[in-house]
Write a protein that holds these residues in place. Structure first.
Motif, PDB file in Angstrom:
ATOM      1  N   ASP A 155       0.835  -1.204   0.000  1.00  0.00           N
ATOM      2  CA  ASP A 155       0.000   0.000   0.000  1.00  0.00           C
ATOM      3  C   ASP A 155       0.870   1.254   0.000  1.00  0.00           C
ATOM      4  OD1 ASP A 155      -2.305  -1.498   0.004  1.00  0.00           O
ATOM      5  OD2 ASP A 155      -2.654  -1.307   2.167  1.00  0.00           O
ATOM      6  N   ARG A 156       1.933   1.230   0.793  1.00  0.00           N
ATOM      7  CA  ARG A 156       2.834   2.395   0.866  1.00  0.00           C
ATOM      8  C   ARG A 156       3.539   2.582  -0.470  1.00  0.00           C
ATOM      9  NH1 ARG A 156       3.901   7.081   1.189  1.00  0.00           N
ATOM     10  NH2 ARG A 156       5.740   7.827   2.250  1.00  0.00           N
ATOM     11  N   GLN A 157       3.880   1.497  -1.134  1.00  0.00           N
ATOM     12  CA  GLN A 157       4.518   1.580  -2.449  1.00  0.00           C
ATOM     13  C   GLN A 157       3.573   2.236  -3.451  1.00  0.00           C
ATOM     14  OE1 GLN A 157       6.021  -2.106  -4.034  1.00  0.00           O
ATOM     15  NE2 GLN A 157       6.304  -1.246  -6.070  1.00  0.00           N
ATOM     16  N   ALA A 158       2.329   1.812  -3.482  1.00  0.00           N
ATOM     17  CA  ALA A 158       1.345   2.384  -4.406  1.00  0.00           C
ATOM     18  C   ALA A 158       1.101   3.854  -4.087  1.00  0.00           C
ATOM     19  CB  ALA A 158       0.038   1.599  -4.337  1.00  0.00           C
ATOM     20  N   ALA A 159       1.029   4.189  -2.803  1.00  0.00           N
ATOM     21  CA  ALA A 159       0.817   5.580  -2.409  1.00  0.00           C
ATOM     22  C   ALA A 159       2.011   6.447  -2.813  1.00  0.00           C
ATOM     23  CB  ALA A 159       0.593   5.666  -0.899  1.00  0.00           C
ATOM     24  N   THR A 160       3.211   5.891  -2.695  1.00  0.00           N
ATOM     25  CA  THR A 160       4.427   6.626  -3.083  1.00  0.00           C
ATOM     26  C   THR A 160       4.440   6.867  -4.583  1.00  0.00           C
ATOM     27  OG1 THR A 160       5.658   5.691  -1.218  1.00  0.00           O
ATOM     28  CG2 THR A 160       6.949   6.579  -3.050  1.00  0.00           C
ATOM     29  N   GLU A 161       4.077   5.856  -5.353  1.00  0.00           N
ATOM     30  CA  GLU A 161       4.026   6.016  -6.817  1.00  0.00           C
ATOM     31  C   GLU A 161       3.062   7.138  -7.198  1.00  0.00           C
ATOM     32  OE1 GLU A 161       2.922   2.034  -7.935  1.00  0.00           O
ATOM     33  OE2 GLU A 161       5.004   1.500  -8.380  1.00  0.00           O
ATOM     34  N   PHE A 162       1.882   7.112  -6.593  1.00  0.00           N
ATOM     35  CA  PHE A 162       0.872   8.128  -6.875  1.00  0.00           C
ATOM     36  C   PHE A 162       1.369   9.516  -6.467  1.00  0.00           C
ATOM     37  CE2 PHE A 162      -2.750  10.765  -5.666  1.00  0.00           C
ATOM     38  CZ  PHE A 162      -3.462  10.767  -6.854  1.00  0.00           C
ATOM     39  N   GLN A 163       1.952   9.610  -5.274  1.00  0.00           N
ATOM     40  CA  GLN A 163       2.430  10.897  -4.770  1.00  0.00           C
ATOM     41  C   GLN A 163       3.561  11.440  -5.651  1.00  0.00           C
ATOM     42  OE1 GLN A 163       3.657  10.714  -0.667  1.00  0.00           O
ATOM     43  NE2 GLN A 163       3.975  12.913  -0.507  1.00  0.00           N
ATOM     44  N   LEU A 164       4.478  10.601  -6.064  1.00  0.00           N
ATOM     45  CA  LEU A 164       5.572  11.049  -6.925  1.00  0.00           C
ATOM     46  C   LEU A 164       5.053  11.546  -8.271  1.00  0.00           C
ATOM     47  CD1 LEU A 164       8.271   8.337  -6.170  1.00  0.00           C
ATOM     48  CD2 LEU A 164       8.431  10.786  -5.652  1.00  0.00           C
ATOM     49  N   ASP A 165       4.140  10.793  -8.853  1.00  0.00           N
ATOM     50  CA  ASP A 165       3.576  11.206 -10.147  1.00  0.00           C
ATOM     51  C   ASP A 165       2.824  12.534 -10.024  1.00  0.00           C
ATOM     52  OD1 ASP A 165       4.621   8.936 -11.318  1.00  0.00           O
ATOM     53  OD2 ASP A 165       2.748   7.795 -11.195  1.00  0.00           O
ATOM     54  N   SER A 166       2.045  12.674  -8.967  1.00  0.00           N
ATOM     55  CA  SER A 166       1.305  13.918  -8.744  1.00  0.00           C
ATOM     56  C   SER A 166       2.253  15.091  -8.539  1.00  0.00           C
ATOM     57  CB  SER A 166       0.394  13.787  -7.521  1.00  0.00           C
ATOM     58  OG  SER A 166      -0.585  12.810  -7.750  1.00  0.00           O
ATOM     59  N   ASN A 167       3.311  14.867  -7.763  1.00  0.00           N
ATOM     60  CA  ASN A 167       4.274  15.935  -7.497  1.00  0.00           C
ATOM     61  C   ASN A 167       5.031  16.343  -8.750  1.00  0.00           C
ATOM     62  OD1 ASN A 167       5.289  14.915  -4.115  1.00  0.00           O
ATOM     63  ND2 ASN A 167       3.418  15.867  -4.844  1.00  0.00           N
ATOM     64  N   ALA A 168       5.383  15.383  -9.590  1.00  0.00           N
ATOM     65  CA  ALA A 168       6.091  15.702 -10.842  1.00  0.00           C
ATOM     66  C   ALA A 168       5.203  16.537 -11.757  1.00  0.00           C
ATOM     67  CB  ALA A 168       6.535  14.426 -11.541  1.00  0.00           C
ATOM     68  N   LYS A 169       3.914  16.199 -11.819  1.00  0.00           N
ATOM     69  CA  LYS A 169       2.973  16.989 -12.628  1.00  0.00           C
ATOM     70  C   LYS A 169       2.800  18.385 -12.056  1.00  0.00           C
ATOM     71  CE  LYS A 169       0.441  12.976 -14.254  1.00  0.00           C
ATOM     72  NZ  LYS A 169      -0.751  12.148 -14.061  1.00  0.00           N
ATOM     73  N   LEU A 170       2.705  18.474 -10.740  1.00  0.00           N
ATOM     74  CA  LEU A 170       2.571  19.765 -10.076  1.00  0.00           C
ATOM     75  C   LEU A 170       3.782  20.649 -10.383  1.00  0.00           C
ATOM     76  CD1 LEU A 170       1.049  21.533  -7.907  1.00  0.00           C
ATOM     77  CD2 LEU A 170       2.587  20.475  -6.252  1.00  0.00           C
ATOM     78  N   LEU A 171       4.964  20.083 -10.297  1.00  0.00           N
ATOM     79  CA  LEU A 171       6.184  20.836 -10.568  1.00  0.00           C
ATOM     80  C   LEU A 171       6.257  21.278 -12.027  1.00  0.00           C
ATOM     81  CD1 LEU A 171       8.849  21.930  -9.521  1.00  0.00           C
ATOM     82  CD2 LEU A 171       9.876  19.702  -9.981  1.00  0.00           C
ATOM     83  N   ALA A 172       5.819  20.420 -12.930  1.00  0.00           N
ATOM     84  CA  ALA A 172       5.870  20.747 -14.360  1.00  0.00           C
ATOM     85  C   ALA A 172       4.980  21.934 -14.709  1.00  0.00           C
ATOM     86  CB  ALA A 172       5.473  19.532 -15.187  1.00  0.00           C
ATOM     87  N   ARG A 173       3.881  22.099 -14.000  1.00  0.00           N
ATOM     88  CA  ARG A 173       2.965  23.195 -14.332  1.00  0.00           C
ATOM     89  C   ARG A 173       3.058  24.372 -13.360  1.00  0.00           C
ATOM     90  NH1 ARG A 173      -0.686  19.300 -12.080  1.00  0.00           N
ATOM     91  NH2 ARG A 173      -1.743  20.206 -10.301  1.00  0.00           N
ATOM     92  N   ALA A 174       3.980  24.312 -12.412  1.00  0.00           N
ATOM     93  CA  ALA A 174       4.105  25.384 -11.416  1.00  0.00           C
ATOM     94  C   ALA A 174       4.628  26.667 -12.058  1.00  0.00           C
ATOM     95  CB  ALA A 174       5.053  24.946 -10.300  1.00  0.00           C
ATOM     96  N   PRO A 175       3.983  27.801 -11.794  1.00  0.00           N
ATOM     97  CA  PRO A 175       4.466  29.067 -12.350  1.00  0.00           C
ATOM     98  C   PRO A 175       5.789  29.501 -11.726  1.00  0.00           C
ATOM     99  CG  PRO A 175       2.536  29.433 -10.960  1.00  0.00           C
ATOM    100  CD  PRO A 175       2.747  27.952 -11.038  1.00  0.00           C
ATOM    101  N   ASP A 176       6.034  29.109 -10.480  1.00  0.00           N
ATOM    102  CA  ASP A 176       7.291  29.428  -9.802  1.00  0.00           C
ATOM    103  C   ASP A 176       7.935  28.103  -9.413  1.00  0.00           C
ATOM    104  OD1 ASP A 176       9.371  30.283  -8.224  1.00  0.00           O
ATOM    105  OD2 ASP A 176       8.151  31.575  -6.936  1.00  0.00           O
ATOM    106  N   SER A 177       8.747  27.550 -10.324  1.00  0.00           N
ATOM    107  CA  SER A 177       9.300  26.220 -10.105  1.00  0.00           C
ATOM    108  C   SER A 177      10.249  26.179  -8.907  1.00  0.00           C
ATOM    109  CB  SER A 177       9.996  25.707 -11.362  1.00  0.00           C
ATOM    110  OG  SER A 177      11.083  26.542 -11.700  1.00  0.00           O
ATOM    111  N   SER A 178      10.936  27.262  -8.630  1.00  0.00           N
ATOM    112  CA  SER A 178      11.852  27.286  -7.492  1.00  0.00           C
ATOM    113  C   SER A 178      11.087  27.130  -6.179  1.00  0.00           C
ATOM    114  CB  SER A 178      12.636  28.601  -7.499  1.00  0.00           C
ATOM    115  OG  SER A 178      13.470  28.676  -6.375  1.00  0.00           O
TER     116      SER A 178
END
Length: 163
Positions: A43-66
């Motif tokens: 369960d923790r592995q699946a949650a980590t996969e989801f969280q990493l994917d969500s965070n990568a998408k969030l970073l890609a569309r962030a107006p202030d990447s820093s």
């Protein structure tokens, strides 16, 4: 509560993880961090996969990447500290992961980027990894005078016959 050494390790790992999110190496880094968290549970592995994917998408569309990187690094530092607190033996795996990622990045050829822009009728002459030898043999022309092409009667008759 993890020791200062483990907290520093978690901080370095979190910064490395977040920095990789927008690179070509992301899928490799992602899978290695997911396998690190898999020791907790499926369960923790699946949650980590989801969280990493969500965070990568969030970073890609962030107006202030820093700012986004800073925030995500803080979150992942807490996640890694929690993992290291629960599984102190994971510290060796995390150190090995960071060392391997460092070797992978050092071995990866770095792209050469060059941006050249010509504006307002300007000309750009650009070279990367070489020499530029330019001979401009065209005579200067008065751009204010109209350009007139001369044709002979034979050219006009040829054009009429072909048309």
């Amino acid at each position: 509560m993890p020791t200062e050494e483990l907290m520093a390790l978690a901080g370095t790992a979190a910064a490395t993880l977040v920095a990789a999110m927008t690179t070509d190496a992301w899928q490799i880094v992602r899978s290695r961090f997911v396998s690190l968290f898999s020791r907790a549970s499926a369960d923790r592995q699946a949650a980590t996969e989801f969280q990493l994917d969500s965070n990568a998408k969030l970073l890609a569309r962030a107006p202030d990447s820093s700012r986004a990187r800073q925030g995500l690094a803080g979150v992942w530092q807490l996640e890694l500290e929690s993992l290291l607190d629960q599984y102190p033996e994971a510290a060796g795996d995390l150190r090995a992961l960071l060392a391997q990622l460092g070797r992978d990045v050092a071995a990866r050829p770095q792209p050469n980027l060059q941006a050249n822009v010509a504006r307002d009728g300007g000309t750009v002459y650009a070279v990367q990894h070489g020499s530029l030898i330019m001979h401009d043999a065209t005579p200067a022309r008065d751009h204010s005078a109209p350009l007139i092409a001369e044709t002979s009667d034979a050219d006009t008759q040829d054009g009429a016959a072909r048309g």
